[in-house]
Design an enzyme around this catalytic site. Structure first.
Site, mmCIF file in Angstrom:
data_model
loop_
_atom_site.group_PDB
_atom_site.id
_atom_site.type_symbol
_atom_site.label_atom_id
_atom_site.label_comp_id
_atom_site.label_asym_id
_atom_site.label_seq_id
_atom_site.Cartn_x
_atom_site.Cartn_y
_atom_site.Cartn_z
ATOM 1 N N ASP A 52 3.839 -1.678 3.636
ATOM 2 C CA ASP A 52 4.455 -0.388 3.325
ATOM 3 C C ASP A 52 4.529 0.533 4.534
ATOM 4 O O ASP A 52 5.531 1.217 4.746
ATOM 5 C CB ASP A 52 3.679 0.314 2.198
ATOM 6 N N ASN A 94 9.590 -3.003 -0.808
ATOM 7 C CA ASN A 94 9.285 -2.385 -2.097
ATOM 8 C C ASN A 94 8.340 -1.201 -1.899
ATOM 9 O O ASN A 94 7.465 -0.945 -2.723
ATOM 10 C CB ASN A 94 8.671 -3.417 -3.055
ATOM 11 N N ASP A 296 -2.744 4.632 -9.896
ATOM 12 C CA ASP A 296 -2.962 3.373 -9.194
ATOM 13 C C ASP A 296 -4.337 2.780 -9.475
ATOM 14 O O ASP A 296 -4.601 1.625 -9.139
ATOM 15 C CB ASP A 296 -2.759 3.555 -7.684
ATOM 16 N N GLU A 324 5.715 -0.900 -8.808
ATOM 17 C CA GLU A 324 6.199 -2.130 -8.164
ATOM 18 C C GLU A 324 6.658 -3.165 -9.183
ATOM 19 O O GLU A 324 7.536 -3.969 -8.934
ATOM 20 C CB GLU A 324 5.115 -2.714 -7.261
ATOM 21 N N HIS A 373 0.859 -5.980 -5.612
ATOM 22 C CA HIS A 373 -0.461 -6.016 -4.973
ATOM 23 C C HIS A 373 -1.573 -5.550 -5.893
ATOM 24 O O HIS A 373 -2.677 -6.106 -5.886
ATOM 25 C CB HIS A 373 -0.430 -5.164 -3.692
ATOM 26 N N ARG A 374 -1.314 -4.526 -6.708
ATOM 27 C CA ARG A 374 -2.387 -3.987 -7.550
ATOM 28 C C ARG A 374 -2.725 -4.935 -8.710
ATOM 29 O O ARG A 374 -3.871 -4.990 -9.149
ATOM 30 C CB ARG A 374 -2.025 -2.598 -8.065
ATOM 31 N N LYS A 399 0.810 -5.647 0.936
ATOM 32 C CA LYS A 399 1.521 -4.373 0.778
ATOM 33 C C LYS A 399 0.642 -3.185 1.153
ATOM 34 O O LYS A 399 1.113 -2.220 1.746
ATOM 35 C CB LYS A 399 2.010 -4.248 -0.669
#
Length: 419
Positions: A52, A94, A296, A324, A373-374, A399
């Site tokens: 990012d 993204n 998040d 995302e 990623h999360r 990311k």
């Protein structure tokens, strides 16, 4: 070629050691843009180097900003106070922060800027921000209410007030605030509606703007006045990423370990640090968790909730559907893949049934991360207690936390089936 999948072997012991989270993505991308808009040389230390932030740095370079990287956690940014029209569309993968922030900043460019991203970014809404720019007299357009966005900037605004609905994302509001200081007249940014994605992130934006010399004042609960000061170069220290820290805090309580992050939880200024107080209540998480102001951190808390003593309902998380990926759905699918009935979607709420007896079982499950990623990092937590948890597309963690799997390994986690 990235690894197709990675299977976590439950360590069967407390995870202990030192594990520093990387620098904050949210703050790094704000500081990069502000340094790029500033005249002079800024040194950003403690920064995150990830997909990012790399997209943001590359975009700034394409607009005439010099961005040097003397070491793994530093950006040295030299700007002229003006961004130049890029020769080609800006490709931002993204990266939501980079895409939203640069769409607004493009209004300050004297020329055409096209802001684009990958197939996932092209599904993420940006219409409210484009409409807000148009209300300022900026020539901005999108065919789909998602990227790509074309902005024909002049560096000037025709209005002194802009209204924005921040319900879908606080990033729209932050984007307008940061842009406004580079304009030709004072601008009032006003929120429409009562709901905003995460007010704490707007506070991060205002703090960063002030550090770079902007004059911004919150004049009511829903309005900010920004003077056309532009920005001046400064040296700026970026704190560790609180969202990344949530995985380490959760790994600590799940395994009964002791993980030293090098920074106390109460030293973070980012909204997701509020999750620490909840995580520390495990296995007695509250029956309802409002995720609206720490979005998040919700994937971390949802996976943790699977092992809680009692069920947990997550509310205020509708915005997770336009991250995302649709994170509400991804969490529901992943949890139910581990054990059918573990999660239920009720409207935009997520109900996690909770079952402490999951710990110690072997429940083979392939977790579709949807390149998010999360989702990858949070479901790794399930693999600390359950055998057979396989993360698909594990390298999507690049990311925001490229060293995630190495950090867990340094604490004693091992993997198999790496392809």
């Amino acid at each position: 070629m990235g690894r197709a999948k990675l299977t976590i072997l439950p360590p069967g012991k407390p995870l202990s050691g030192r594990a520093m989270p990387p620098g904050s993505k949210s703050i790094t991308n704000r500081a990069l843009l502000l340094a790029g808009l500033a005249k002079g040389t800024s040194r950003l230390t403690g920064a995150l180097k990830s997909d990012d932030t790399r997209y943001m740095a590359e975009a700034l370079r394409a607009m005439g900003v010099q961005v040097d990287e003397p070491d793994a956690t530093t950006f040295v940014v030299t700007g002229t106070g003006r961004l130049l029209p890029p020769a080609a569309p800006l490709f931002l993968g993204n990266a939501g922060t980079a895409t939203r922030f640069l769409t607004a900043a493009a209004a300050l460019v004297d020329g055409k800027v096209v802001v684009d991203g990958d197939e996932h970014m092209r599904k993420r809404p940006i219409g409210p921000l484009v409409e807000a720019l148009r209300s300022l007299g900026v020539d901005a357009s999108t065919a789909t209410d998602c990227p790509p966005v074309t902005v024909n900037g002049t560096g000037r605004f025709d209005a002194d007030r802009v209204r924005i609905d921040g319900g879908l994302s606080s990033q729209y509001v932050s984007a307008l605030l940061m842009m406004a200081a580079g304009g030709n007249r004072p601008v009032v940014v006003e929120l429409l509606g009562e709901h905003i994605g995460a007010l704490g992130y707007i506070d991060l934006t205002v703090a960063a703007m002030r550090a770079f010399g902007a004059k911004v004042e919150r004049t009511s609960a829903v309005t900010w006045q920004i003077e056309p000061t532009g920005y001046h170069a400064t040296d700026f220290v970026i704190e560790p990423d609180a969202s990344a820290a949530t995985y380490l805090w959760a790994a600590e309580v799940l395994t009964g370990g002791a993980i030293d992050l090098g920074v106390p939880a109460d030293a973070f200024t980012q909204p997701d640090a509020k999750a620490y107080d909840l995580i520390s209540q495990f296995p007695h998480l509250p029956a309802e968790i409002d995720g609206s102001q720490m979005q998040d951190a919700v994937p971390t808390l949802a996976v943790l909730a699977a092992f809680n003593e009692t069920p947990v309902r997550f509310t205020g998380i509708a915005n997770l559907r336009v991250k995302e990926c649709d994170r509400v759905r991804a969490l529901s699918l992943g949890l139910n893949n581990i054990r059918e009935g573990l999660a239920t979607e009720e409207g935009d709420d997520l109900l996690v049934a909770s079952d402490p007896s999951l710990a110690g079982q072997t429940l083979p499950a392939e977790i579709d991360t949807f390149a998010d990623h999360r989702i990858a990092m949070s479901f790794a937590l399930a693999g600390l207690k359950i055998g057979g948890i396989t993360i698909l597309d594990p390298d999507c963690v690049a990311k925001t936390f490229p060293t995630y799997w190495d950090v867990l390994a340094s604490l004693g986690v091992t993997y198999t089936d790496i392809q």
